[in-house]
Design a protein around this motif. Structure first.
Motif, PDB file in Angstrom:
ATOM      1  N   MET A 178      78.990  90.729  43.112  1.00  9.15           N
ATOM      2  CA  MET A 178      78.648  89.506  43.807  1.00  9.15           C
ATOM      3  C   MET A 178      77.194  89.154  43.486  1.00  9.15           C
ATOM      4  O   MET A 178      76.373  90.030  43.273  1.00  9.15           O
ATOM      5  N   VAL A 179      76.922  87.844  43.485  1.00 10.62           N
ATOM      6  CA  VAL A 179      75.570  87.373  43.194  1.00 10.62           C
ATOM      7  C   VAL A 179      75.196  86.299  44.216  1.00 10.62           C
ATOM      8  O   VAL A 179      76.032  85.484  44.607  1.00 10.62           O
ATOM      9  N   ASP A 180      73.952  86.345  44.676  1.00  8.82           N
ATOM     10  CA  ASP A 180      73.441  85.344  45.608  1.00  8.82           C
ATOM     11  C   ASP A 180      72.726  84.255  44.820  1.00  8.82           C
ATOM     12  O   ASP A 180      71.873  84.557  43.975  1.00  8.82           O
ATOM     13  N   LEU A 181      73.087  83.013  45.079  1.00  8.20           N
ATOM     14  CA  LEU A 181      72.473  81.869  44.406  1.00  8.20           C
ATOM     15  C   LEU A 181      71.936  80.890  45.440  1.00  8.20           C
ATOM     16  O   LEU A 181      72.545  80.695  46.494  1.00  8.20           O
ATOM     17  N   LEU A 182      70.822  80.257  45.118  1.00 12.43           N
ATOM     18  CA  LEU A 182      70.325  79.166  45.948  1.00 12.43           C
ATOM     19  C   LEU A 182      71.127  77.921  45.577  1.00 12.43           C
ATOM     20  O   LEU A 182      71.108  77.488  44.421  1.00 12.43           O
ATOM     21  N   VAL A 183      71.846  77.377  46.535  1.00  8.17           N
ATOM     22  CA  VAL A 183      72.662  76.189  46.322  1.00  8.17           C
ATOM     23  C   VAL A 183      71.973  75.014  47.006  1.00  8.17           C
ATOM     24  O   VAL A 183      71.611  75.088  48.189  1.00  8.17           O
ATOM     25  N   THR A 184      71.762  73.947  46.250  1.00  5.72           N
ATOM     26  CA  THR A 184      71.118  72.740  46.750  1.00  5.72           C
ATOM     27  C   THR A 184      72.157  71.629  46.814  1.00  5.72           C
ATOM     28  O   THR A 184      72.822  71.346  45.810  1.00  5.72           O
ATOM     29  N   TYR A 185      72.300  71.030  47.982  1.00  6.08           N
ATOM     30  CA  TYR A 185      73.236  69.916  48.183  1.00  6.08           C
ATOM     31  C   TYR A 185      72.446  68.614  48.165  1.00  6.08           C
ATOM     32  O   TYR A 185      71.419  68.495  48.825  1.00  6.08           O
ATOM     33  N   MET A 186      72.942  67.658  47.393  1.00 13.57           N
ATOM     34  CA  MET A 186      72.256  66.369  47.240  1.00 13.57           C
ATOM     35  C   MET A 186      73.261  65.244  47.481  1.00 13.57           C
ATOM     36  O   MET A 186      74.465  65.421  47.244  1.00 13.57           O
ATOM     37  N   GLU A 187      72.757  64.094  47.943  1.00 10.74           N
ATOM     38  CA  GLU A 187      73.616  62.946  48.164  1.00 10.74           C
ATOM     39  C   GLU A 187      72.916  61.675  47.710  1.00 10.74           C
ATOM     40  O   GLU A 187      71.692  61.609  47.623  1.00 10.74           O
ATOM     41  N   MET A 188      73.754  60.683  47.461  1.00 10.00           N
ATOM     42  CA  MET A 188      73.292  59.354  47.056  1.00 10.00           C
ATOM     43  C   MET A 188      73.994  58.372  47.982  1.00 10.00           C
ATOM     44  O   MET A 188      75.229  58.384  48.069  1.00 10.00           O
ATOM     45  N   LEU A 189      73.221  57.553  48.679  1.00 11.30           N
ATOM     46  CA  LEU A 189      73.787  56.681  49.701  1.00 11.30           C
ATOM     47  C   LEU A 189      73.844  55.215  49.304  1.00 11.30           C
ATOM     48  O   LEU A 189      74.290  54.376  50.094  1.00 11.30           O
ATOM     49  N   ALA A 190      73.398  54.901  48.100  1.00 12.98           N
ATOM     50  CA  ALA A 190      73.435  53.519  47.603  1.00 12.98           C
ATOM     51  C   ALA A 190      73.577  53.562  46.085  1.00 12.98           C
ATOM     52  O   ALA A 190      73.159  54.526  45.443  1.00 12.98           O
ATOM     53  N   PRO A 191      74.178  52.520  45.521  1.00 16.44           N
ATOM     54  CA  PRO A 191      74.356  52.493  44.067  1.00 16.44           C
ATOM     55  C   PRO A 191      73.028  52.435  43.322  1.00 16.44           C
ATOM     56  O   PRO A 191      71.998  52.056  43.893  1.00 16.44           O
ATOM     57  N   PRO A 192      73.042  52.788  42.039  1.00 15.95           N
ATOM     58  CA  PRO A 192      71.822  52.681  41.229  1.00 15.95           C
ATOM     59  C   PRO A 192      71.301  51.248  41.236  1.00 15.95           C
ATOM     60  O   PRO A 192      72.070  50.289  41.232  1.00 15.95           O
ATOM     61  N   GLN A 193      69.984  51.136  41.254  1.00 19.95           N
ATOM     62  CA  GLN A 193      69.336  49.825  41.246  1.00 19.95           C
ATOM     63  C   GLN A 193      68.869  49.500  39.836  1.00 19.95           C
ATOM     64  O   GLN A 193      68.692  50.382  39.005  1.00 19.95           O
ATOM     65  N   GLY A 194      68.629  48.235  39.576  1.00 23.28           N
ATOM     66  CA  GLY A 194      68.099  47.827  38.288  1.00 23.28           C
ATOM     67  C   GLY A 194      69.172  47.744  37.214  1.00 23.28           C
ATOM     68  O   GLY A 194      70.364  47.932  37.462  1.00 23.28           O
ATOM     69  N   ALA A 195      68.713  47.471  36.020  1.00 22.46           N
ATOM     70  CA  ALA A 195      69.628  47.319  34.885  1.00 22.46           C
ATOM     71  C   ALA A 195      70.151  48.684  34.448  1.00 22.46           C
ATOM     72  O   ALA A 195      69.446  49.687  34.562  1.00 22.46           O
ATOM     73  N   PRO A 196      71.385  48.721  33.940  1.00 24.27           N
ATOM     74  CA  PRO A 196      71.916  49.982  33.399  1.00 24.27           C
ATOM     75  C   PRO A 196      71.037  50.488  32.259  1.00 24.27           C
ATOM     76  O   PRO A 196      70.438  49.700  31.527  1.00 24.27           O
ATOM     77  N   LEU A 197      70.962  51.809  32.130  1.00 24.93           N
ATOM     78  CA  LEU A 197      70.190  52.392  31.033  1.00 24.93           C
ATOM     79  C   LEU A 197      70.854  52.066  29.696  1.00 24.93           C
ATOM     80  O   LEU A 197      72.079  52.101  29.580  1.00 24.93           O
ATOM     81  N   ALA A 198      70.046  51.772  28.717  1.00 27.53           N
ATOM     82  CA  ALA A 198      70.547  51.507  27.368  1.00 27.53           C
ATOM     83  C   ALA A 198      70.829  52.834  26.670  1.00 27.53           C
ATOM     84  O   ALA A 198      70.186  53.846  26.971  1.00 27.53           O
TER      85      ALA A 198
END
Length: 166
Positions: free
Chosen positions: A1-21
């Protein structure tokens, strides 16, 4: 068994600005329906260096069912036709969509391809009007993972040590 630091992230709104080229000529990122062997080849190419094994431990019948599920969306990054990375979402069509896998094969890292793929895939996921997108990342993931996710609009909402099979 191995212990890992798990980071939970969220996004609450769509990306802003123009799409990346596209950062290079011959680069495209589109949703694809991959066959089992094509998916596993790409999964191994991207996930091998960071010890992904979740899909490798799944029974093939279960993985095939997941791959054809309408709520599973896989966006593949191709460079001159070669699969270079992918972004996989589960729960598309629900209030919370999980970004389950995202990454590039090592030969394609460091060329601004990751942010491009993530931007395209996130915009597609947000077109389904969820309330949030979420993900988790851990100690084994690429060192730039949290920075890339943060630049795309994700923020940390929890961190904890979790134990996994080694």
């Amino acid at each position: 068994m191995v212990d890992l630091l798990v980071t939970y992230m969220e996004m609450l709104a769509p990306p802003q600005g123009a799409p990346l080229a596209p950062p290079l000529p011959g680069v495209v990122a589109t949703r694809e329906r991959l066959c089992l062997s094509g998916y596993l080849d790409l999964y191994r190419a991207v996930g091998g260096p960071v010890r992904w094994d979740q899909r490798l431990r799944m029974p093939e019948a279960d993985l095939e069912t997941l791959l054809v599920d309408d709520a599973t969306h896989i966006h593949v990054l191709r460079v001159d036709g070669e699969a270079a990375g992918f972004c996989e979402f589960n729960g598309v069509g629900e209030a919370a969509i999980e970004l389950v896998h995202f990454g590039l094969a090592p030969a394609f890292q460091g060329k601004r391809l990751g942010p491009f793929l993530l931007d395209r895939a996130l915009r597609a996921a947000w077109s389904h009007r969820p309330q949030r997108l979420w993900l988790h990342t851990d100690t084994y993931d690429h060192p730039a993972a949290q920075t890339v996710y943060g630049s795309a609009g994700f923020s940390i909402y929890s961190q904890r040590i979790e134990t996994f099979p080694d």
